[in-house]
Design a protein around this motif. Structure first.
Motif, PDB file in Angstrom:
ATOM      1  N   TRP A 115      38.622  49.106  44.166  1.00  7.58           N
ATOM      2  CA  TRP A 115      38.196  48.116  44.566  1.00  7.58           C
ATOM      3  C   TRP A 115      39.530  47.294  44.055  1.00  7.58           C
ATOM      4  O   TRP A 115      40.449  48.409  43.586  1.00  7.58           O
ATOM      5  N   ASN A 116      39.214  46.005  43.777  1.00  6.58           N
ATOM      6  CA  ASN A 116      40.082  45.147  43.248  1.00  6.58           C
ATOM      7  C   ASN A 116      40.387  44.538  41.834  1.00  6.58           C
ATOM      8  O   ASN A 116      39.358  43.923  41.380  1.00  6.58           O
ATOM      9  N   VAL A 117      41.034  45.282  40.973  1.00  9.71           N
ATOM     10  CA  VAL A 117      40.233  45.280  39.696  1.00  9.71           C
ATOM     11  C   VAL A 117      41.531  44.017  38.586  1.00  9.71           C
ATOM     12  O   VAL A 117      42.389  44.420  39.263  1.00  9.71           O
ATOM     13  N   PHE A 118      40.718  43.994  37.550  1.00  9.58           N
ATOM     14  CA  PHE A 118      40.897  43.300  36.612  1.00  9.58           C
ATOM     15  C   PHE A 118      40.083  43.520  35.691  1.00  9.58           C
ATOM     16  O   PHE A 118      39.121  43.467  35.510  1.00  9.58           O
ATOM     17  N   GLY A 119      40.499  43.234  34.850  1.00  5.82           N
ATOM     18  CA  GLY A 119      39.611  42.826  33.275  1.00  5.82           C
ATOM     19  C   GLY A 119      40.095  42.072  32.052  1.00  5.82           C
ATOM     20  O   GLY A 119      41.869  42.115  31.793  1.00  5.82           O
ATOM     21  N   THR A 120      39.732  42.219  31.389  1.00  5.01           N
ATOM     22  CA  THR A 120      39.950  41.862  29.747  1.00  5.01           C
ATOM     23  C   THR A 120      39.680  42.853  28.353  1.00  5.01           C
ATOM     24  O   THR A 120      39.309  43.401  28.629  1.00  5.01           O
ATOM     25  N   GLU A 121      40.862  42.084  27.870  1.00  8.82           N
ATOM     26  CA  GLU A 121      40.290  42.839  26.133  1.00  8.82           C
ATOM     27  C   GLU A 121      41.134  41.735  25.568  1.00  8.82           C
ATOM     28  O   GLU A 121      42.160  41.113  25.377  1.00  8.82           O
ATOM     29  N   ILE A 122      40.271  41.352  23.615  1.00  9.80           N
ATOM     30  CA  ILE A 122      40.935  40.579  23.172  1.00  9.80           C
ATOM     31  C   ILE A 122      41.406  41.006  22.191  1.00  9.80           C
ATOM     32  O   ILE A 122      43.095  40.322  21.610  1.00  9.80           O
ATOM     33  N   SER A 123      42.151  42.617  22.656  1.00 14.28           N
ATOM     34  CA  SER A 123      43.527  42.956  21.183  1.00 14.28           C
ATOM     35  C   SER A 123      43.974  43.986  21.957  1.00 14.28           C
ATOM     36  O   SER A 123      43.993  44.412  23.336  1.00 14.28           O
ATOM     37  N   PRO A 124      45.693  43.494  22.174  1.00 11.16           N
ATOM     38  CA  PRO A 124      46.886  43.481  22.187  1.00 11.16           C
ATOM     39  C   PRO A 124      47.503  45.255  22.410  1.00 11.16           C
ATOM     40  O   PRO A 124      47.717  45.576  23.349  1.00 11.16           O
ATOM     41  N   ILE A 125      45.901  45.699  21.212  1.00  7.06           N
ATOM     42  CA  ILE A 125      46.913  46.655  20.673  1.00  7.06           C
ATOM     43  C   ILE A 125      46.090  47.520  21.680  1.00  7.06           C
ATOM     44  O   ILE A 125      46.403  48.826  22.110  1.00  7.06           O
ATOM     45  N   ALA A 126      44.499  47.862  21.352  1.00  9.21           N
ATOM     46  CA  ALA A 126      43.626  48.490  23.021  1.00  9.21           C
ATOM     47  C   ALA A 126      43.935  48.389  24.073  1.00  9.21           C
ATOM     48  O   ALA A 126      44.071  49.353  24.613  1.00  9.21           O
ATOM     49  N   ALA A 127      44.448  46.964  24.767  1.00 10.99           N
ATOM     50  CA  ALA A 127      44.808  47.081  25.928  1.00 10.99           C
ATOM     51  C   ALA A 127      46.084  47.375  26.560  1.00 10.99           C
ATOM     52  O   ALA A 127      46.466  47.350  27.451  1.00 10.99           O
ATOM     53  N   ARG A 128      46.623  47.896  25.250  1.00 11.41           N
ATOM     54  CA  ARG A 128      48.281  48.606  25.490  1.00 11.41           C
ATOM     55  C   ARG A 128      48.611  49.257  27.201  1.00 11.41           C
ATOM     56  O   ARG A 128      49.312  49.245  27.930  1.00 11.41           O
ATOM     57  N   ARG A 129      47.529  50.258  27.375  1.00  7.60           N
ATOM     58  CA  ARG A 129      48.043  51.341  28.272  1.00  7.60           C
ATOM     59  C   ARG A 129      47.080  50.260  29.167  1.00  7.60           C
ATOM     60  O   ARG A 129      48.004  50.534  30.742  1.00  7.60           O
ATOM     61  N   ALA A 130      46.590  49.814  29.640  1.00  5.13           N
ATOM     62  CA  ALA A 130      46.054  48.778  30.850  1.00  5.13           C
ATOM     63  C   ALA A 130      47.399  48.430  31.232  1.00  5.13           C
ATOM     64  O   ALA A 130      47.245  47.540  32.046  1.00  5.13           O
ATOM     65  N   LYS A 131      47.743  47.389  29.900  1.00  3.24           N
ATOM     66  CA  LYS A 131      48.533  46.158  30.808  1.00  3.24           C
ATOM     67  C   LYS A 131      49.873  46.746  30.915  1.00  3.24           C
ATOM     68  O   LYS A 131      50.686  46.544  31.917  1.00  3.24           O
TER      69      LYS A 131
END
Length: 319
Positions: A115-131
């Motif tokens: 899949w071609n994947v995209f994501g949203t996360e309201i918290s930059p702390i939560a998304a640090r690894r994903a980012k």
């Protein structure tokens, strides 16, 4: 804290839920209420930005974005793979958006499946690894404020995220606009109308989570999804990841103390202050109760009364 009207119908006609309950497990000054017009259950008032920063702190997400103890982290990854494979039964590939992507484990699983994947996360702390893994594919901010191309996604996942938002109706409506005709929406939420809630009431696991703004029943949520234009294809009433533990924690709340102590003790960051003997006793009791809770959760699901509902809905090809 912000006073709330019903997000689904706009009514201010509400009562404390369950009747007579003061919902002492919630954030200070907040109660759970039920809309008398449409049946939506929600926290009122709900946390403002400052309160959310306190709830979703670095301590909540754990050092280096590792929330749980190592064994639990392995289980989390296993269930992310299972979720990815469940989507494959309905859609074989394309472009997916995961709203509330957290650390990005699910995105990794979907990418491995092509899949071609995209994501949203309201918290930059939560998304640090994903980012770090998907720097151009993960977007930080409120999904309602982020800009996406419409009719562009083959699948959108909102997995145990909708209950944390402040405008679930608007999010459902936005997913409809973003999906291609024939696109799949997966929504999973705790089920407030389940047997375990009716048995445990204020000891129910979901009532001890201050980040929960909404408590959906299958009927209320399905109606809103259909109003947005979706056709519901399939509903699952059991989650191996969620239901047995939810019942187990609720039983422990009922007989040991209603503070979700087992759940918090499994976190790396916000583990409660317990001496080793008390923690060992809790773990021992939990181990002895797990199989009975697993069996009961499975039975509840066969009665279409599981603690979780997963809804698979499609945007019509012509709308």
């Amino acid at each position: 804290m912000k006073r709330m009207e019903c997000n689904f119908c706009g009514s201010n006609d509400k009562r404390v839920f369950p009747p007579g309950s003061e919902n002492s497990l919630l954030i200070s000054c907040s109660k759970i209420v039920k809309c008398l017009n449409c049946g939506l259950v929600y926290a009122d008032p709900q946390p403002d930005a400052a309160a959310l920063d306190t709830i979703y702190s670095q301590d909540y997400y754990g050092e280096k974005n590792i929330r749980f103890l190592p064994a639990i982290e392995s289980i989390v990854r296993f269930f992310r793979r299972r979720r990815a494979l469940s989507i494959q039964k309905y859609k074989k590939g394309g472009k997916i958006l995961d709203i509330g992507c957290g650390r990005g484990y699910f995105l990794e699983c979907m990418e491995r499946l092509g899949w071609n994947v995209f994501g949203t996360e309201i918290s930059p702390i939560a998304a640090r690894r994903a980012k770090e893994i998907f720097p151009r594919q993960v977007f930080i901010g409120d999904p309602l404020e982020l800009t996406f191309q419409e009719n562009d996604y083959d699948c959108i996942s909102i997995y145990h995220v909708l209950e944390h938002t402040q405008k679930p109706k608007e999010i459902i409506e936005k997913t409809y606009r973003l999906l291609k005709p024939g696109g799949l929406l997966l929504v999973a939420v705790p089920n407030i109308d389940c047997l375990s809630f009716n048995l445990l009431r204020s000891n129910w696991f979901g009532f001890g989570l201050p980040q929960n703004n909404y408590y959906f029943s299958l009927g209320v949520l399905s109606r809103e999804i259909q109003k947005a234009g979706f056709n519901i294809s399939h509903v699952r009433h059991f989650s191996m990841e969620q239901d047995p533990f939810s019942l187990l924690q609720g039983v422990l709340n009922r007989f040991v103390g209603n503070d979700n102590g087992l759940y918090h003790s499994l976190h790396r960051g916000n583990r409660p202050k317990q001496n080793a003997m008390i923690r060992a006793c809790i773990y021992s009791l939990a181990a002895s109760l797990f199989i009975p809770c697993l069996v009961m959760a499975w039975i509840f699901s066969k009665l279409s009364d599981g603690a979780t509902v997963e809804i698979y809905a499609f945007k019509p090809h012509s709308s």
